[in-house]
Enzyme design. Sequence first.
Site, mmCIF file in Angstrom:
data_model
loop_
_atom_site.group_PDB
_atom_site.id
_atom_site.type_symbol
_atom_site.label_atom_id
_atom_site.label_comp_id
_atom_site.label_asym_id
_atom_site.label_seq_id
_atom_site.Cartn_x
_atom_site.Cartn_y
_atom_site.Cartn_z
ATOM 1 N N ASP A 718 0.843 -1.197 0.000
ATOM 2 C CA ASP A 718 0.000 0.000 0.000
ATOM 3 C C ASP A 718 0.874 1.241 0.000
ATOM 4 O O ASP A 718 1.068 1.895 1.026
ATOM 5 C CB ASP A 718 -0.933 -0.013 1.224
ATOM 6 C CG ASP A 718 -1.874 1.188 1.241
ATOM 7 O OD1 ASP A 718 -2.137 1.745 0.155
ATOM 8 O OD2 ASP A 718 -2.335 1.571 2.341
ATOM 9 N N GLU A 727 -2.615 0.766 -7.887
ATOM 10 C CA GLU A 727 -3.295 1.851 -8.587
ATOM 11 C C GLU A 727 -4.800 1.729 -8.353
ATOM 12 O O GLU A 727 -5.299 0.720 -7.843
ATOM 13 C CB GLU A 727 -2.980 1.831 -10.082
ATOM 14 C CG GLU A 727 -3.355 3.145 -10.771
ATOM 15 C CD GLU A 727 -2.706 3.313 -12.131
ATOM 16 O OE1 GLU A 727 -2.698 4.459 -12.637
ATOM 17 O OE2 GLU A 727 -2.205 2.334 -12.689
#
Length: 747
Positions: A718, A727
């Site tokens: 993350d 993304e």
Amino acid sequence: MKRRRTALLSLTALLATALTALPSASAGAEEVEQVRNGTFDTTTDPWWTTSNVTAGLSGGGLCADVPGGTANRWDAAVGQNDITLVKGESYRFSFSATGTPAGHVVRAIVGLSVSPYDTYYEVTPQLSVSGDTYSYTFTSPVDTAQGQVGFQLGGSADAWRFCMDDVSLLGGVAPEPYEPDTGPRVRVNQVGYLPAGPKNATLVTDATARLPWQLENSAGRVVARGKTLPRGVDASSGQNVHSIDFGAYRKKGTGLTLVADGETSRPFDIDASAYERLRLDSAKYYYTQRSGLAIRDDLRPGYGRPAGHVGVAPNKGDTSVPCQPGVCDYTLDVSGGWYDAGDHGKYVVNGGISAWELLSTYERARHARTGQADKLGDGTLAIPESGNKVPDILDEARWELEFLLRMQVPDGKPLAGMAHHKMHDEQWTGLPLMPHDDPQKRELHPPSTAATLNLAATAAQAARLYRPYDKTFAGKALAAARKAWSAALAHPDRLASESDGIGGGAYADSDVTDDFYWAAAELYLSTGEKRFEEYVLKSPVHTADLFKPIGFDWARTGAAGRLDLATVPSRLPGRDKVRKSVIKGADRYLATLKAHPYGMPYAPDGDKYDWGSSHQVLNNAVVLATAYDITGASKYRDGALQSMDYILGRNALNISYVTGYGEVSAQNQHSRWYARQLDPNQPGPPKGTLAGGPNSSIQDPYAQSKLQGCVGQFCYIDDIQSWSTNEHTINWNAALARMASFVADQG
């Protein structure tokens, strides 16, 4: 499948800013030290600055006076070129730095000093807030003697002073091990379970025999008990796991926890309305992705911003966009639409599948036995069009559809009726960068058969759904769909190039047989015309096995046609066989789910997780949900519901892949304007944003520096720099919106 590179926006070659060499003198170098003169003992050579920065020796280091009023990080910089990097070698990038006044953010990068100016590693410390000494380890993904170390200092309204010392890029160091914090070993859906739905959890343990578990309410009182089911080693995570089934407990509650093997899970709810908010938040995501429109802060507090790409400097704008050199002799107004992902590009092939899935979310709500179309009706999403007596989800999808229609080649031009594959910046831009600050030239890329068929399919679907609300727009959409269909038949092999990936993703697709099938299916469902019926029935896709481990997405659209033919009312000959094929696919996904210790309908070959695996899980769950809509069999409903558990926390990393949902959720998706991790003045991703999730190929340098040798579910981090695992995209959120709506309907 979709490559996104974070470009450096070359500190050495941007046309906007000239570079100034600092005073020259000799400097030594250590054997594995790649930076020359990082201690600034007697000189600043060979460091350079942009022409607007004044720098020199001060207090044993280099200090630079940075002007105010620059728009972007790269507008003011200090750097050193001719850095050697060796592929696969680990480097420690370290420096000390201060800012006066305190609190300025600097973007420190290691990248390529020549085109295409890739960034291999970047960090953005907030000076004198996150400390004065910084050290990071990464692995180089390339061999090059043209590397660059740079410090980007622009973007501040006010002038400030930057000082640095002890800059080092030390090769041959041992990589720092990355150990993700996976929290308690009892993994649950951190959002919630439906009272009348399945309730499953996974326990990570070394134990091989059954273990007791107990369900506790928020007051700590035990409300249910049972024994775990040992499952052995899960190949997708390498963990020894047990399953916990507490579905017999059907009472409503908040803040419940599961306790097993001395571990207490993260809290969750049992509530029939647990998914009502996610239904809306996952669809609200699209408003802040809009291009060509100022985002209202009263509608999305904290996310207000000026309109992007409307021709207000430094933007070049999208209202009169030329083609790439040699592609066409005209410009098009291709304003509007949604930004595709964390960049500022707009792509017809990904826009098509995204618009289709949002439209199908509404179409399913109209036709399915448990559908509740009013839940997506006028006023539900708090968008500018709310109150116009049109369902909000149709208003939101129309913002993208209007853009798709604008991408069609005009009459009288070569390839008239086809659709340009995409449009985006001439070069990759860096992070962070608000849409209205993007200074790059925008370009139309060549028309493609795939884009043309995406336009035909979605415009045809729109024709039937918007007809009750706007007959003129419905007619316009159908006319565009027919024109696109004819153009695609005339040019069936215009394929996008795999190498066309500078400034935006390539979205290359070498097989458009599925796109022809999908477009024909949508045209048939909206017109009933014999020619489209015949094309559908004769297509090899019509009887092909479409429900593979990786089911459908922008590059595999046959299932989009199959699912709609199975559920949208029509007189298609053999429609029962179409419906049975969906049920057969659902049976396969249900078997996968039951065999998987983490209870999901996704098990790619060799546990090699695909780019955007989160949405692959969800799209496979869509097939289960569709089988339930067709048959009413509870096993498919339960399978679709259980699939959400993985997305919302019942996974090896114990993280919810949806921002703002669950005690621990993805917060730093790769984005140029949801970039709080890089710039504290920007917001993070809005609630209801889906992260791409584990990707075994870990294409980006940041993931490669942390995740080498990762197993399946652990190929995720993350971090905003990890564009291959973290993304967000419009097509991934479309899958989330569709499944969130289905699950909410089951409450």
